[in-house]
Scaffold this motif. Structure first.
Motif, short mmCIF file in Angstrom:
data_model
loop_
_atom_site.label_atom_id
_atom_site.label_comp_id
_atom_site.label_asym_id
_atom_site.label_seq_id
_atom_site.Cartn_x
_atom_site.Cartn_y
_atom_site.Cartn_z
N LEU A 139 0.82 -1.21 0.00
CA LEU A 139 0.00 0.00 0.00
C LEU A 139 0.86 1.26 0.00
O LEU A 139 0.51 2.25 -0.65
CB LEU A 139 -0.93 -0.01 1.21
N THR A 140 1.96 1.23 0.71
CA THR A 140 2.87 2.37 0.70
C THR A 140 3.40 2.62 -0.71
O THR A 140 3.46 3.76 -1.18
CB THR A 140 4.04 2.13 1.67
N ASP A 141 3.75 1.54 -1.40
CA ASP A 141 4.22 1.66 -2.78
C ASP A 141 3.13 2.21 -3.71
O ASP A 141 3.43 2.80 -4.74
CB ASP A 141 4.70 0.31 -3.30
N ALA A 142 1.87 1.99 -3.31
CA ALA A 142 0.75 2.50 -4.11
C ALA A 142 0.44 3.97 -3.79
O ALA A 142 -0.46 4.56 -4.40
CB ALA A 142 -0.49 1.65 -3.87
N GLY A 143 1.16 4.54 -2.83
CA GLY A 143 1.01 5.97 -2.55
C GLY A 143 0.18 6.31 -1.33
O GLY A 143 -0.16 7.48 -1.12
N PHE A 144 -0.13 5.31 -0.48
CA PHE A 144 -0.95 5.56 0.69
C PHE A 144 -0.09 5.61 1.95
O PHE A 144 1.00 5.05 2.00
CB PHE A 144 -2.04 4.50 0.83
N GLU A 145 -0.60 6.29 2.97
CA GLU A 145 0.10 6.39 4.25
C GLU A 145 -0.49 5.38 5.23
O GLU A 145 -1.65 5.50 5.62
CB GLU A 145 -0.02 7.81 4.80
N VAL A 146 0.30 4.41 5.61
CA VAL A 146 -0.15 3.39 6.55
C VAL A 146 0.20 3.85 7.96
O VAL A 146 1.38 3.94 8.32
CB VAL A 146 0.49 2.02 6.25
N LEU A 147 -0.81 4.12 8.76
CA LEU A 147 -0.60 4.67 10.11
C LEU A 147 -0.43 3.60 11.16
O LEU A 147 0.20 3.85 12.20
CB LEU A 147 -1.76 5.59 10.48
N SER A 148 -1.02 2.43 10.94
CA SER A 148 -0.88 1.34 11.92
C SER A 148 -1.12 0.01 11.23
O SER A 148 -1.89 -0.07 10.26
CB SER A 148 -1.85 1.52 13.09
N VAL A 149 -0.44 -1.01 11.73
CA VAL A 149 -0.61 -2.37 11.23
C VAL A 149 -0.78 -3.30 12.42
O VAL A 149 0.08 -3.34 13.30
CB VAL A 149 0.60 -2.83 10.38
N ARG A 150 -1.86 -4.03 12.42
CA ARG A 150 -2.14 -4.97 13.52
C ARG A 150 -2.19 -6.38 12.95
O ARG A 150 -3.07 -6.71 12.14
CB ARG A 150 -3.48 -4.63 14.17
N GLY A 151 -1.24 -7.22 13.29
CA GLY A 151 -1.27 -8.62 12.89
C GLY A 151 -1.91 -9.47 13.96
O GLY A 151 -1.97 -9.08 15.13
N SER A 152 -2.40 -10.65 13.56
CA SER A 152 -3.06 -11.54 14.52
C SER A 152 -2.33 -12.86 14.70
O SER A 152 -2.71 -13.65 15.56
CB SER A 152 -4.50 -11.82 14.08
N GLY A 153 -1.33 -13.11 13.87
CA GLY A 153 -0.51 -14.30 14.04
C GLY A 153 -1.18 -15.60 13.65
O GLY A 153 -0.70 -16.68 14.02
N ILE A 154 -2.27 -15.54 12.90
CA ILE A 154 -2.96 -16.77 12.51
C ILE A 154 -2.26 -17.38 11.29
O ILE A 154 -2.00 -16.69 10.30
CB ILE A 154 -4.44 -16.51 12.21
N ILE A 155 -2.00 -18.66 11.35
CA ILE A 155 -1.23 -19.32 10.30
C ILE A 155 -2.10 -19.83 9.17
O ILE A 155 -1.72 -19.77 8.00
CB ILE A 155 -0.41 -20.49 10.89
N THR A 156 -3.30 -20.34 9.46
CA THR A 156 -4.10 -20.99 8.42
C THR A 156 -5.38 -20.23 8.08
O THR A 156 -6.00 -19.62 8.94
CB THR A 156 -4.49 -22.42 8.84
N ALA A 157 -5.75 -20.33 6.80
CA ALA A 157 -7.03 -19.78 6.36
C ALA A 157 -8.19 -20.52 7.02
O ALA A 157 -9.24 -19.93 7.29
CB ALA A 157 -7.14 -19.86 4.84
N ALA A 158 -8.01 -21.80 7.27
CA ALA A 158 -9.07 -22.58 7.90
C ALA A 158 -9.46 -21.99 9.25
O ALA A 158 -10.65 -21.89 9.59
CB ALA A 158 -8.62 -24.04 8.07
N GLU A 159 -8.47 -21.57 10.03
CA GLU A 159 -8.78 -20.96 11.33
C GLU A 159 -9.45 -19.60 11.15
O GLU A 159 -10.42 -19.27 11.85
CB GLU A 159 -7.52 -20.79 12.17
N VAL A 160 -8.96 -18.81 10.20
CA VAL A 160 -9.57 -17.49 9.94
C VAL A 160 -11.05 -17.65 9.61
O VAL A 160 -11.89 -16.86 10.04
CB VAL A 160 -8.84 -16.77 8.80
N GLY A 161 -11.38 -18.68 8.84
CA GLY A 161 -12.76 -18.90 8.41
C GLY A 161 -13.72 -19.20 9.54
O GLY A 161 -14.94 -19.12 9.35
#
Length: 243
Positions: A139-161
């Motif tokens: 997103l930064t390369d696309a010209g936007f200002e990223v003010l915060s990034v919050r990761g959740s540490g989830i490894i699999t899409a199955a868990e996200v679902g």
């Protein structure tokens, strides 16, 4: 009728698409074809393999036969992990294979933020921090200002679902930044189609989610516009009012 095609990796939150089709309430049909996910892991090497040309090409013929007028690779992490240039090459290869206008969810986010006319974003990702950071760089390369990034540490899409509204709302709130003009939730494995009005009401600002922007991007590719209040500010251009 406008038919839109989506290559969706594996099986996690694909039921967002019939829900979005219902909320659009028009002569728009969403055709989802599943690609082989390979190893289900939010790890850079696994994500690069998941988005490889061969895996995407395997679903192209079915989409062509469905009458799709455009195709979107419905995966954020399986596109931004290549970097901006690599993601562009991925989309170009997909367009040539399909003979159709093509894009990916990563570019859908960039185009959707631009459509809202804002620059400052906050990211709430289900991914581990290193993968979330790659989306921030995209997103930064696309010209936007990223003010915060919050990761959740989830490894699999199955868990996200398996996440429901409470978990999605908690992620959005944790990711928000007081100066951010929009909050981004970048994972097509995350169910969000039914939660957009409540997310935006809770945060008092637009919220862009992966499956939402993926469908919007396909509409953009076919020069269609749809007014669908149930799909958030992106589909109405109205500023949400905080609850």
């Amino acid at each position: 009728m406008t038919a839109l095609g989506f290559l969706y990796p594996g099986h996690s939150a694909e039921d967002d698409y019939p829900r979005i089709e219902q909320l659009l309430g028009s002569d728009i049909r969403l055709q989802v074809v599943h690609t082989d996910i390979g190893e289900d892991a939010h790890r850079v090497d696994a994500l690069r393999e998941m988005g490889s040309a061969g895996r995407l090409a395997a679903g192209v013929e079915e989409l062509r036969l469905s009458g799709a007028e455009a195709v979107v690779w419905a995966c954020t992490s399986g596109s931004f992990v290549y970097g901006r240039q690599g993601a562009q090459d991925q989309v170009r290869t997909l367009a040539l294979a399909a003979g159709l206008p093509a894009s990916s969810t990563s570019f859908a986010f960039a185009h959707a933020v631009g459509e809202l006319g804002v620059k400052r974003v906050a990211i709430g990702a289900t991914y581990p921090d290193d993968v979330a950071g790659l989306f921030s760089s995209f997103l930064t390369d696309a010209g936007f200002e990223v003010l915060s990034v919050r990761g959740s540490g989830i490894i699999t899409a199955a868990e996200v679902g398996t996440w429901g509204e409470a978990e999605v709302l908690a992620l959005a709130r944790a990711a928000d930044h007081p100066e951010a003009e929009v909050v981004l939730l970048p994972d097509t494995a995350l169910h969000t189609a039914s939660f957009l009005p409540s997310l935006e009401a809770a945060l008092g600002k637009p919220v862009l989610t992966a499956n939402q922007v993926t469908v919007w991007e396909a509409l953009r590719l076919t020069d269609r516009r749809a007014n669908a209040p149930g799909l958030g500010a992106l589909f109405t251009r109205a500023r949400p009012v905080q609850a």
